[in-house]
Write an enzyme that holds these catalytic residues in place. Structure first.
Site, short mmCIF file in Angstrom:
data_model
loop_
_atom_site.label_atom_id
_atom_site.label_comp_id
_atom_site.label_asym_id
_atom_site.label_seq_id
_atom_site.Cartn_x
_atom_site.Cartn_y
_atom_site.Cartn_z
N LYS A 1 0.93 -1.33 -0.06
CA LYS A 1 0.07 -0.02 0.08
C LYS A 1 1.00 1.24 0.12
O LYS A 1 0.30 2.13 -0.61
CB LYS A 1 -0.90 0.25 1.14
CG LYS A 1 -2.03 -0.98 1.04
CD LYS A 1 -2.98 -0.87 2.33
CE LYS A 1 -4.45 -1.71 2.21
NZ LYS A 1 -5.28 -1.53 3.58
N GLY B 1 -3.75 2.73 17.61
CA GLY B 1 -2.77 2.35 16.55
C GLY B 1 -2.38 3.59 15.71
O GLY B 1 -3.14 4.43 15.72
N GLY C 1 -1.01 1.93 8.96
CA GLY C 1 -1.63 2.37 7.75
C GLY C 1 -3.06 2.42 7.86
O GLY C 1 -3.93 3.50 7.31
N ARG D 1 1.36 2.27 20.63
CA ARG D 1 2.43 1.80 21.45
C ARG D 1 3.63 2.37 21.51
O ARG D 1 4.38 3.04 22.31
CB ARG D 1 2.52 0.36 21.17
CG ARG D 1 3.73 -0.29 21.87
CD ARG D 1 3.82 -1.85 21.51
NE ARG D 1 4.23 -1.92 19.98
CZ ARG D 1 4.38 -3.13 19.20
NH1 ARG D 1 4.46 -4.33 19.87
NH2 ARG D 1 4.43 -3.22 17.87
#
Ligand code: NDP
Length: 306
Positions: free
Chosen positions: A89, A150, A153, A175
């Protein structure tokens, strides 16, 4: 040609399908639901309009080092549309003729459309997520407080969609600091990026709103033994929880969220709607996402798990 088969770069070199070809490319790709979902939608389109009778959607396993050669070949062989998945991607960005504004902001493409000069890139993940959330949670991003888990992507597509849809606030928990910082700096030109609140640790949790939409865009939950991406006790039951992961059908986060009294959904709707939008880009037709959903659900939760 067999739409169930996984093709390779060598097959592409010898490709001679006479109809209109579409494909998903990735590594690994064998278990992708995209061919099943797209071919079901193409079958339905053909019943209304015979121009689609020779359309077919295939899958190709392509190593990232072969992507430049593969895209050149796909173009030469006339593949009208491609979906890109892990790990292509981001690396595809440098190989395209044009890129939509939102894909450029996200920094990744998942949909390519053939033009005479080369492929044009789009990103339909954010759209798919918004539709998946509306369908699965009955909630809209607009004016909602959002908590995104998160900063990879999928999270970037989620943040850009939340900004576009004017969410009330966007908190991002990740994280690692590096990836969060990279994401924030790439979004700094966005007019409303001030509404983003980065979170790295529990100490950063301040003024969490009473209600909102929590979106899991980490890979935690793909494996049965993964820890939860969030301590559910941090949220009230007024929060809704959308887990982008769709296999297993009921992730741990989904199950815990339901236990806490939250409305929750896993991510098949997102997968379906990003695919339906891609097919709309290629065909110029409106696509019945329900047909794709049923085909995907059947392949994933009924056939494979028996
Ligand atoms: P990336 O690899 O780009 O990002 C992974 C994210 O997960 C990073 O933020 C990473 O944090 C975090 N993460 C990984 N392991 C851990 C851990 N042990 N503890 C805490 N955080 C962790 O993946 P994508 O963004 O492409 O995909 C993310 C998820 O979204 C996947 O599960 C994927 O299946 C799903 N997805 C679903 C789609 C759908 O259509 N339903 C579409 C696209 C993705 P760090 O930065 O610290 O490494």
């Amino acid at each position: 040609m067999d739409t169930e088969k996984t093709y390779t770069l060598s097959d592409l070199k010898l490709w001679d399908y006479p109809g209109t070809a579409l494909a998903v490319i990735g590594q690994p790709i064998k278990h992708s639901l995209s061919p099943t979902m797209h071919n079901a939608a193409i079958h339905q389109l053909t019943q209304k309009d015979t121009q689609f009778k020779d359309w077919a959607y295939f899958r190709f396993e392509i190593d990232p080092k072969d992507l430049p050669e593969a895209l050149e070949l796909f173009h030469r062989k006339g593949f009208l549309g491609l979906n890109l998945t892990v790990p292509h991607k981001v690396i595809a960005l440098d190989l395209l003729t044009a890129i939509s504004d939102s894909a450029r902001t996200i920094g990744a493409v998942n949909t390519l459309k053939w033009t005479a000069a080369g492929y044009e890139g789009f990103n339909t993940d954010g759209y798919g997520m918004a539709q998946g959330i509306e369908q699965g949670l009955g909630r809209s991003l607009n004016e909602s407080n959002i908590l995104i888990l998160g900063a990879g992507g999928a999270a970037r597509a989620a943040v850009v969609e939340c900004l576009s849809q004017e969410a009330a606030s966007i908190r991002i928990l990740n994280r690692s600091k590096d990836r969060l910082d990279t994401m924030l700096s790439s979004l700094s030109d966005f007019e409303d990026s001030k509404s983003i609140i980065p979170i790295l640790a529990k100490e950063d949790w301040t003024h969490l709103p009473e209600a909102g939409i929590c979106i899991n865009a980490t890979s935690l939950g793909l494996n049965q033994n993964d820890p939860l991406p969030l301590d559910m006790a941090l949220l009230t039951s007024n929060w809704s929880v959308y887990d982008m992961i769709y296999n297993p059908k009921e992730t741990q986060l989904f199950t815990e969220a339901r236990k806490y009294g939250c409305v929750a959904s896993t991510g098949l709707g997102m997968l379906v709607h990003q695919g339906a939008k891609a097919l709309e880009i290629w065909t110029g037709q409106s696509i019945d996402a329900e047909t794709m959903y049923k085909a995907g659900e059947n392949a994933l939760y009924n056939n494979l798990n028996q």
